[in-house]
Motif scaffolding. Sequence first.
Motif, PDB file in Angstrom:
ATOM      1  N   MET A 138       0.814  -1.224   0.000  1.00 16.10           N
ATOM      2  CA  MET A 138       0.000   0.000   0.000  1.00 16.10           C
ATOM      3  C   MET A 138       0.847   1.274   0.000  1.00 16.10           C
ATOM      4  O   MET A 138       0.381   2.336  -0.386  1.00 16.10           O
ATOM      5  N   LYS A 268      -7.947   1.978   3.334  1.00 17.14           N
ATOM      6  CA  LYS A 268      -6.656   2.386   3.908  1.00 17.14           C
ATOM      7  C   LYS A 268      -6.556   2.094   5.401  1.00 17.14           C
ATOM      8  O   LYS A 268      -6.098   2.892   6.191  1.00 17.14           O
ATOM      9  N   GLU A 269      -7.092   0.973   5.771  1.00 20.95           N
ATOM     10  CA  GLU A 269      -6.966   0.511   7.152  1.00 20.95           C
ATOM     11  C   GLU A 269      -6.288  -0.832   7.047  1.00 20.95           C
ATOM     12  O   GLU A 269      -6.767  -1.700   6.344  1.00 20.95           O
TER      13      GLU A 269
ATOM     14  N   ASP B  49       1.268   6.844   4.510  1.00 21.44           N
ATOM     15  CA  ASP B  49       0.066   6.897   3.672  1.00 21.44           C
ATOM     16  C   ASP B  49      -0.639   5.533   3.548  1.00 21.44           C
ATOM     17  O   ASP B  49      -1.234   5.226   2.516  1.00 21.44           O
ATOM     18  N   VAL B  50      -0.538   4.723   4.586  1.00 22.65           N
ATOM     19  CA  VAL B  50      -1.293   3.465   4.557  1.00 22.65           C
ATOM     20  C   VAL B  50      -2.477   3.527   5.523  1.00 22.65           C
ATOM     21  O   VAL B  50      -3.264   2.595   5.617  1.00 22.65           O
ATOM     22  N   LEU B  51      -2.593   4.626   6.229  1.00 18.57           N
ATOM     23  CA  LEU B  51      -3.678   4.810   7.187  1.00 18.57           C
ATOM     24  C   LEU B  51      -4.162   6.261   7.122  1.00 18.57           C
ATOM     25  O   LEU B  51      -3.343   7.173   7.095  1.00 18.57           O
ATOM     26  N   ASN B  52      -5.461   6.416   7.028  1.00 13.08           N
ATOM     27  CA  ASN B  52      -6.000   7.778   6.987  1.00 13.08           C
ATOM     28  C   ASN B  52      -6.256   8.287   8.397  1.00 13.08           C
ATOM     29  O   ASN B  52      -6.836   7.570   9.210  1.00 13.08           O
TER      30      ASN B  52
END
Lengths: 271, 289
Positions: A138, A268-269, B49-52
């Motif tokens: 990711m 995006k978790e 940028d893998v978690l908002n």
Amino acid sequence: MIKEEKKFDIEEMDLPEGMTTDYLSDLFSKYTVNMPDECEIERVINSLSEYIPQKTKWYEKLYKNFKYFIERWNISLYSISHAYWIFTLCLYIFGFYIVYSNGVNPYITIMLISPLPFVLGILEVIKGREEGVLELEMSCRISNREMVFSKLTLAGIYNIILNTLLSIMLININENVDILKVTMVCLTPFTFVSAVSLYICSKTRGYYSCMACIFIWIAISFSISMSPKYINRFFSIDFFQYLLILISGVLLLIFNTKKFLKTNVLEKEVN
Amino acid sequence: MKLEIRNVTKKYGKFCAVKNFSYEFTEGVYGLLGPNGAGKTTIIRILADVLNPTDGSVMLNGEDIKDMDYRYRNLIGYLPQDFGVYKNFTAHRFLMYIAALKGLSKTESQKRIEELLEITNLKEYSNVKTGTFSGGMKRRLGIAQALLNDPKILIMDEPTAGLDPKERVRFRNLLSEISKDKIVILSTHIVSDIEYISKEIVLIKKGEILKTGSSESLTNEIKGKVWKVLTDENGLKTIEERFTVGNIFRNGNKIETRIISENRPDDSAEAEIPTMEDVFLYYFDELSE
């Protein structure tokens, strides 16, 4: 809404003392822009025309998209294990072999194995999450969504190629095999079983649920093969009914692919 | 280059992992230091940028990384805390795959992989399946993949977990070498990882910044609060009950203890020069590794 145009007449304006209309005319004349001649206009147009973005021609667009997919598929090939290609290929060779040498029903055989490469392909797609590589993937330049889509399409195309090759070979070795019937028993399970597997995997995201889909499908196939009346009933439907079934299958597959992409990638978790 | 965390908050249901966190990074090595569960990994994931975030934003040179999308990811190298590998891949194939995801060409990748396998001491394992790798080897492979695209921003979560002391030293020296024109952000609870190479250390507790500064300024702040006390077995119990105790060294019947205390704990206590480990103890009241 149309704006009301306001007109000013310099003669009617209430000018401050000492400021005559002649004075104002002289003042504004400095800002007069003369109309350029035709040659000058033409020259400006010509020099600016090279900056106008060209409308992409349809074949250029097609080539661009094709190149994009080839690049993504090329990367997908790195991540999909060799075992996947070998196993699925062996599955089709085995299918052909048992029909050719043991006289097993070709329709049942192709029906059973037709959705398996794609469903096994889903395992390859979700293995990033299972093996803890997803978080790293990711963070890379090429988004995970692009890669998941690319892997799914690659597995789908590979599945269709295998189905087509097996169908052609079965038609060639047995003149009683009907091309329409083979297409029916091949495409219907491919679309429906793949769609259902994608749906289940988007809900559960696990290896086991994907494996369960495969086993359930194998069980269903065997039970259908035990009762030929179901097969005969399926073959007795007319072409348009079949077309309707196929279109529903394709739509369901597209819908569930979108769902799978959304639930597996976009949030995006990573936990 | 300026990477800025602006009022970032991250909530998991009712639990708030990061609270209104703001910080600015420029070129150099930064250490995020805190006990387990302090929110370091959450911040690192947001930066990668893998978690908002639930609220707030991360800006690179004034541009939101959400708007930058792949342009931002193109600049970063990331080593997650739980770094996984495809077990049936060889080290070389795995690096080729990640290089492809990072948009590197084949020739470029080959050259870079050779270099990085050499740097990380994995050259002889290039064609060995990663499934057989030890924890330390996997970590080194993780470091190699993070450096593939020669990133401008290097984000590493617990990078030295599983590395032996010699490898740790090699890794620290490597980071010092490459950090000239890069932002390097390390998250760790191991003080020695960042003590000598960090330009700035950010102490994090319960999702908030507790303190920031160079290791020198942080240790200076607790000068006069670290003591050495010689005691015996009976005295040790009392000391442990009353003070935050660091190292305990037994020498025959005598026990030498290192104590964190605002005031001189005992007339016989000698003042010690504080280290970053003492800083950790002082702020988090628990032993670092």
